[in-house]
Design an enzyme around this catalytic site. Sequence first.
Site: not given
Length: 539
Positions: A16, A53, A149, A189-191, A223, A381, A384, A507, A509
Amino acid sequence: MKYIFVTGGVVSSLGKGLAASSLGTLLELRGLRVIMQKFDPYLNIDPGTMNPYEHGEVYVLDDGAETDLDLGHYERFTHTNLSRLNNLTSGQVYQSVLDKERAGKYKGRTVQVIPHVTNEIKARMQEVTEKMGGDVIITEIGGTVGDIEGLPFLEAIRQFGHEVGPGNVLYIHATLVPYIKAAQELKTKPTQQSIAKLREIGIAPNIILCRTEHPLDSDVREKISLFGNVPIDSVVEVRDVKHTIYEVPLKLHEERLDDNVCRQLNLTTPQPDLSRWRNFVQRVIHPTHHVRIGVVGKYIELQDAYKSIYESLTHAGAAHDCKVDIVRVDAESIEKAGPDLYLAGLQGILIPGGFGDRGTEGKITSARYAREKGIPYFGICLGMQIAVIEFARNVCGLAGATSTEFDKAAAHPVISLMEEQKKVKQLGGTMRLGSWVTDLVPGSKAFDLYHSATITERHRHRFEFNSDYKELMEEKGMLISGTSPKGDLAEIIELPAHPYYVGCQFHPEFLSKPNNPHPLFFGFVRAAMQHHAAADPVC
């Protein structure tokens, strides 16, 4: 002001954020000013204290906000400059509501999800509208439809759409259209069920983005159009790209997504000029040169942990017409087997930021390997700080040199806790965060790359170079080429005698873009190419 809401269904990780970012790219190239934002349903105030993670990298903004990694996509794909206004979590919403309740702002009323929580969410949309302006605001709703949520956010955007009226709001729903190998067909079907779930909440999607590994034939599109109650041209194929995420805007333009959005929102714009974007993508897909760069970290098996670093290497590589093959190296593996097995044959070594002492000695070994072998090195960071520790031990002769993060009783704390951090008790949002000014030393590598004496970069750290060791390290050949304006904080270190040995406390990046690579990444990839050419002139 026009409002676009991007929701997702069936499964997470549908892309997304990339879809929203790519649409932002296309609308910008049509001359519109686009604002991006992300609503996350989790109860954390922000992702700053979350394990990589769990969440991937934490993306830091100019104002110091620690945000979702999708905001990195937003800033890379568009020119929008985001702030803490652009990332809202359930934790922030409920904290604000409860603070108001304790302060008596609700005048004794019963505090409920509707209207108090939903009003708080809508208030953020109104605040962004008033403070940031623009022509279009694209808001991605995290999670999937059906998550408990996420319900307050979906109810809030339903109400908001009703309030701003037809023609001013657009709902885009991303779903999965899986391919069942045994049946050799795509399943809708899931859609269908995902859209039905969204309708139960009161939202009817205007456009359906179908994430798929195979082309959508006319029967499948018809469909989905029928059950989704949208015109067939609003069923958009989002097939997996082969080479790079930067192909996504081009693919969505081929599906006429931007035309569809502009038509439904009554926006009159010229067609986008995609020539520069196409040229960038072509350099990524069909480069003339190539280098192998090792990224030595402790979350190396997790793609999203160093997302912005990988993208920055891609940007710099494209600027040099060079493919950067990223070799992911687990720092703990180097501790066990030594550096030769993992680092030999690389043209560059990069050590990214991180926290904790796991894998630290492997990183120090990698920094020494790069220094002694003349391999271009880039430390970010913690990277270094690792370079400083390695130099202190093996060049300055300071046995036991380390960071007080790893050993509070270190014999030589060449990296130590920042003075203002010593009284900090809470972890969230308390580091040195956001944009800070750095002054560069004329004639240094950093100065030559930036072409400026003063720069501004984004930070996220608690520990710093211990200035008590500055004189000794400079005597031994280290140059502190970037400092805070007062000169008390070392922001960039380099070894002038080395082809490219640079570490920065910030940073970089977070400021790299596809057609505007960050100077330090640009210099690093160029040095890697030169190292490769010197080792093998045929290449």
